[in-house]
Write an enzyme that holds these catalytic residues in place. Structure first.
Site, PDB file in Angstrom:
ATOM      1  N   HIS A 120       0.854  -1.191   0.000  1.00  0.00           N
ATOM      2  CA  HIS A 120       0.000   0.000   0.000  1.00  0.00           C
ATOM      3  C   HIS A 120       0.889   1.240   0.000  1.00  0.00           C
ATOM      4  O   HIS A 120       1.991   1.243   0.587  1.00  0.00           O
ATOM      5  CB  HIS A 120      -0.931   0.000   1.223  1.00  0.00           C
ATOM      6  CG  HIS A 120      -1.892   1.150   1.186  1.00  0.00           C
ATOM      7  ND1 HIS A 120      -1.595   2.377   1.724  1.00  0.00           N
ATOM      8  CD2 HIS A 120      -3.128   1.262   0.639  1.00  0.00           C
ATOM      9  CE1 HIS A 120      -2.617   3.199   1.507  1.00  0.00           C
ATOM     10  NE2 HIS A 120      -3.567   2.543   0.853  1.00  0.00           N
ATOM     11  N   GLU A 173      -3.237   2.830  -7.196  1.00  0.00           N
ATOM     12  CA  GLU A 173      -3.557   3.928  -6.293  1.00  0.00           C
ATOM     13  C   GLU A 173      -2.467   4.990  -6.420  1.00  0.00           C
ATOM     14  O   GLU A 173      -1.426   4.898  -5.730  1.00  0.00           O
ATOM     15  CB  GLU A 173      -3.622   3.430  -4.852  1.00  0.00           C
ATOM     16  CG  GLU A 173      -4.645   2.340  -4.638  1.00  0.00           C
ATOM     17  CD  GLU A 173      -5.039   2.207  -3.161  1.00  0.00           C
ATOM     18  OE1 GLU A 173      -6.179   2.552  -2.837  1.00  0.00           O
ATOM     19  OE2 GLU A 173      -4.202   1.796  -2.359  1.00  0.00           O
ATOM     20  N   GLY A 220      -6.086   9.849   0.271  1.00  0.00           N
ATOM     21  CA  GLY A 220      -6.223  10.466   1.592  1.00  0.00           C
ATOM     22  C   GLY A 220      -6.729  11.897   1.577  1.00  0.00           C
ATOM     23  O   GLY A 220      -7.059  12.450   0.529  1.00  0.00           O
ATOM     24  N   SER A 223      -9.169   8.501  -3.240  1.00  0.00           N
ATOM     25  CA  SER A 223     -10.245   9.495  -3.188  1.00  0.00           C
ATOM     26  C   SER A 223     -11.477   9.116  -4.016  1.00  0.00           C
ATOM     27  O   SER A 223     -12.128   9.975  -4.606  1.00  0.00           O
ATOM     28  CB  SER A 223      -9.747  10.877  -3.605  1.00  0.00           C
ATOM     29  OG  SER A 223      -8.813  11.372  -2.658  1.00  0.00           O
TER      30      SER A 223
HETATM   31  P1  13P Z   1      -8.969   7.243   0.263  1.00  0.00           P
HETATM   32  O1  13P Z   1     -10.161   6.710  -0.518  1.00  0.00           O
HETATM   33  O2  13P Z   1      -9.352   7.710   1.630  1.00  0.00           O
HETATM   34  O3  13P Z   1      -8.231   8.282  -0.545  1.00  0.00           O
HETATM   35  O4  13P Z   1      -7.972   6.023   0.498  1.00  0.00           O
HETATM   36  C1  13P Z   1      -7.727   5.125  -0.530  1.00  0.00           C
HETATM   37  C2  13P Z   1      -6.846   4.039  -0.068  1.00  0.00           C
HETATM   38  O5  13P Z   1      -5.750   4.263   0.428  1.00  0.00           O
HETATM   39  C3  13P Z   1      -7.316   2.656  -0.223  1.00  0.00           C
HETATM   40  O6  13P Z   1      -6.295   1.761   0.056  1.00  0.00           O
END
Ligand code: 13P
Length: 260
Positions: A96, A168, A174, A214
């Site tokens: 991650h 991601e 975040g 997001s």
């Molecule tokens: P957010 O959707 O809060 O940006 O986080 C995504 C995430 O890190 C999923 O692993």
């Protein structure tokens, strides 16, 4: 052809055991009538035993947020694949963005974890994504290819039916993240699938590539209808079961109205 869709959430370091269990039970109850999708939730380690027992894994797969590559040894603070097996965990998330960028994990380490997860029978969810600087230098594709080629080095083609990828982008994740546009996400998913096909041939077609960063009710529809996006990996917008249920239904409706 309609694709199989995946919806999941990483709970990061937010919910304690009681909150995780009640969230899972609520989510299972709310979403169990939704057919033909794969749901998964990845809670904190200390909740996993109760989380795993709280749901029918046919409805919601349960994952771990990280895992040591070794079965046992002098690895203070790490969690072994054997310990996760004991808890009945289905999948392990590897690499991650927060593991890579807050805790300094490198591709070679993610590779050892992917191989360990697959050899222990877990589904391995490898997360990849470029930073804002890498995007600005125009090297996103190269970075993703590198993360895939190192992260998946030595994976046996026959194990790829338990391999998932999450794209991601680091800059999209975040509270300070900017969501990727659907067009940009699709472009990167296309590149990821191209690289997977180079690595695994026809088997690559069955490896789901999920988008995360997001995801919210305002962009879930345009993301899920993209040809190479097989699912949504959601953080904040999924941590309330009713809101996640609504987001899944909204995305599925958009997908159904666009799919042949
Ligand atoms: P957010 O959707 O809060 O940006 O986080 C995504 C995430 O890190 C999923 O692993």
């Amino acid at each position: 052809m309609a694709k199989k869709l995946y919806f999941g959430s990483n709970l990061k370091m937010y919910k304690n055991t009681a909150a995780t269990v009640s969230y899972l039970q609520d989510l299972e109850e709310k979403t169990k009538d939704i057919p033909k999708i794969t749901r998964f939730i990845i809670p904190s380690f200390t909740t996993l035993e109760r989380a795993s027992a709280a749901v029918d894994h046919q409805n919601i797969m349960i994952g771990a947020q990280n895992m040591c590559y070794a079965d046992e040894g002098q690895f203070t603070g790490e969690i072994s694949p054997l310990m996760l097996k004991e808890l009945g965990i289905d999948l392990v998330m590897i690499g991650h963005s927060e593991r890579r960028h807050v805790f300094g994990e490198k591709d070679a380490e993610e590779n050892r974890k992917v191989l360990a997860a697959l050899s222990h029978g877990f589904t391995a969810l490898l997360c990849i994504g470029e930073t804002a600087d890498e995007k600005n230098y125009g090297i996103s594709t190269e970075i993703l290819r590198q993360q895939l080629k190192i992260g998946l080095f030595g994976v046996r083609p026959e194990d790829t039916d338990r391999l998932w990828i999450a794209y991601e982008p680091v800059w999209s994740i975040g509270v300070n993240g900017t969501p990727a546009s659907a067009d940009y996400a699709e472009e990167m998913h296309f590149e990821i699938k191209k690289c997977l096909a180079e690595l695994f041939g026809e088997r690559a077609e069955r490896i789901p590539v999920l988008y995360g960063g997001s995801v919210n009710p305002g962009n879930a529809e345009e993301l899920i209808v993209q040809k190479d996006i097989d699912g949504l990996f959601v953080g904040r917008a999924a941590w309330d079961a009713a809101k996640f249920d609504a987001l899944i239904r909204q995305a599925l409706k958009a997908y159904a109205s666009g799919a042949e």
